[in-house]
Design a protein around this motif. Structure first.
Motif, PDB file in Angstrom:
ATOM      1  N   TRP A 171       0.885  -1.161   0.000  1.00 37.82           N
ATOM      2  CA  TRP A 171       0.000   0.000   0.000  1.00 37.82           C
ATOM      3  C   TRP A 171       0.921   1.209   0.000  1.00 37.82           C
ATOM      4  N   GLU A 172       0.675   2.147  -0.892  1.00 33.89           N
ATOM      5  CA  GLU A 172       1.563   3.304  -0.992  1.00 33.89           C
ATOM      6  C   GLU A 172       0.764   4.586  -1.196  1.00 33.89           C
ATOM      7  N   TYR A 173       1.358   5.672  -0.742  1.00 32.42           N
ATOM      8  CA  TYR A 173       0.805   7.008  -0.961  1.00 32.42           C
ATOM      9  C   TYR A 173       1.978   7.920  -1.261  1.00 32.42           C
ATOM     10  N   ASN A 174       1.804   8.800  -2.238  1.00 33.04           N
ATOM     11  CA  ASN A 174       2.848   9.749  -2.587  1.00 33.04           C
ATOM     12  C   ASN A 174       2.198  11.094  -2.868  1.00 33.04           C
ATOM     13  N   SER A 175       2.355  12.048  -1.951  1.00 32.62           N
ATOM     14  CA  SER A 175       1.728  13.363  -2.100  1.00 32.62           C
ATOM     15  C   SER A 175       2.358  14.178  -3.221  1.00 32.62           C
ATOM     16  N   ALA A 176       3.565  13.800  -3.651  1.00 30.64           N
ATOM     17  CA  ALA A 176       4.233  14.556  -4.715  1.00 30.64           C
ATOM     18  C   ALA A 176       3.551  14.361  -6.065  1.00 30.64           C
ATOM     19  N   LEU A 177       2.764  13.321  -6.187  1.00 28.47           N
ATOM     20  CA  LEU A 177       2.023  13.137  -7.432  1.00 28.47           C
ATOM     21  C   LEU A 177       0.914  14.181  -7.462  1.00 28.47           C
ATOM     22  N   SER A 178       0.930  14.991  -8.471  1.00 26.57           N
ATOM     23  CA  SER A 178       0.002  16.112  -8.564  1.00 26.57           C
ATOM     24  C   SER A 178      -1.450  15.653  -8.567  1.00 26.57           C
ATOM     25  N   SER A 179      -2.271  16.315  -7.771  1.00 25.79           N
ATOM     26  CA  SER A 179      -3.699  16.010  -7.802  1.00 25.79           C
ATOM     27  C   SER A 179      -4.357  16.669  -9.013  1.00 25.79           C
ATOM     28  N   LYS A 180      -3.675  17.629  -9.632  1.00 26.44           N
ATOM     29  CA  LYS A 180      -4.240  18.310 -10.788  1.00 26.44           C
ATOM     30  C   LYS A 180      -4.041  17.509 -12.076  1.00 26.44           C
ATOM     31  N   LEU A 181      -2.873  16.949 -12.264  1.00 27.87           N
ATOM     32  CA  LEU A 181      -2.564  16.136 -13.446  1.00 27.87           C
ATOM     33  C   LEU A 181      -1.791  14.895 -13.029  1.00 27.87           C
ATOM     34  N   PRO A 182      -2.417  13.997 -12.282  1.00 28.63           N
ATOM     35  CA  PRO A 182      -1.669  12.831 -11.790  1.00 28.63           C
ATOM     36  C   PRO A 182      -1.300  11.863 -12.912  1.00 28.63           C
ATOM     37  N   LYS A 183      -0.110  11.315 -12.803  1.00 31.90           N
ATOM     38  CA  LYS A 183       0.319  10.273 -13.736  1.00 31.90           C
ATOM     39  C   LYS A 183      -0.168   8.914 -13.252  1.00 31.90           C
ATOM     40  N   GLU A 184      -0.333   8.768 -11.961  1.00 26.91           N
ATOM     41  CA  GLU A 184      -0.815   7.520 -11.358  1.00 26.91           C
ATOM     42  C   GLU A 184      -1.576   7.891 -10.096  1.00 26.91           C
ATOM     43  N   CYS A 185      -2.299   6.972  -9.549  1.00 25.82           N
ATOM     44  CA  CYS A 185      -3.077   7.220  -8.322  1.00 25.82           C
ATOM     45  C   CYS A 185      -2.129   7.485  -7.163  1.00 25.82           C
ATOM     46  N   ARG A 186      -2.391   8.539  -6.431  1.00 21.26           N
ATOM     47  CA  ARG A 186      -1.529   8.844  -5.288  1.00 21.26           C
ATOM     48  C   ARG A 186      -1.691   7.807  -4.190  1.00 21.26           C
ATOM     49  N   ASN A 187      -2.900   7.345  -3.930  1.00 21.12           N
ATOM     50  CA  ASN A 187      -3.149   6.259  -2.977  1.00 21.12           C
ATOM     51  C   ASN A 187      -3.349   5.014  -3.823  1.00 21.12           C
ATOM     52  N   HIS A 188      -2.454   4.053  -3.672  1.00 25.15           N
ATOM     53  CA  HIS A 188      -2.578   2.878  -4.529  1.00 25.15           C
ATOM     54  C   HIS A 188      -2.042   1.614  -3.855  1.00 25.15           C
ATOM     55  N   LEU A 189      -2.349   0.510  -4.523  1.00 26.96           N
ATOM     56  CA  LEU A 189      -2.015  -0.824  -4.055  1.00 26.96           C
ATOM     57  C   LEU A 189      -1.281  -1.560  -5.168  1.00 26.96           C
ATOM     58  N   HIS A 190      -0.302  -2.372  -4.790  1.00 24.53           N
ATOM     59  CA  HIS A 190       0.377  -3.274  -5.720  1.00 24.53           C
ATOM     60  C   HIS A 190       0.232  -4.690  -5.175  1.00 24.53           C
TER      61      HIS A 190
END
Length: 147
Positions: free
Chosen positions: A57-76
């Motif tokens: 389970w990962e979260y990365n706040s640096a991923l822009s909420s305006k133009l995200p490349k991937e989900c900031r809150n995600h699962l692998h």
């Protein structure tokens, strides 16, 4: 010390658990607000952070909420789904969207679904509820900058 995994006894044998959170304190008036910058929660078969995680389970706040490349809150997941054309969908390479995942939810998963014996015994539901309650009542309305 160096970051490491810890062994946990589960109903499927010994697995290894890792958690890390990166927080930032911001001065607001005379007090401080904590902002979660990143979190990583991992369950894996072998010790060591270079080993493949079964679940991340990962979260990365640096991923822009305006133009995200991937989900900031995600699962692998360390799994492949077979497709009808004979190929596989590698779930470990995807960023499967999730909501915010608290460490208490991960611990609840370990106890309920993987059969980990909590050190606090049968009081674990109350311990987890008391731990996560401030997050929902005090912090969840003030999200990380950029949200």
């Amino acid at each position: 010390g160096d970051p490491t995994t810890i062994p946990i006894k589960t109903k499927v044998g010994t697995l290894h658990f890792y958690l890390s959170q990166c927080l930032e304190a911001e001065k607001v008036g005379k007090s401080f607000e904590l902002h979660t910058k990143e979190y990583w929660y991992r369950i894996q078969e072998k010790a060591g952070l270079k080993e493949t995680a079964l679940i991340r389970w990962e979260y990365n706040s640096a991923l822009s909420s305006k133009l995200p490349k991937e989900c900031r809150n995600h699962l692998h997941l360390a799994s492949n789904l077979p497709l009808s054309d004979g190929s596989d969908l590698d779930l470990d390479k995807l960023h499967i969207p999730t909501g915010w995942v608290t460490i208490e939810e991960v611990l609840r998963f370990l106890i309920v679904d993987l059969g980990v014996n909590p050190l606090c015994g049968s009081s674990w539901p109350k311990v987890l509820r008391d731990s996560e309650e401030p997050f929902f009542s005090e912090f969840s309305t003030r999200r990380t900058k950029g949200d």
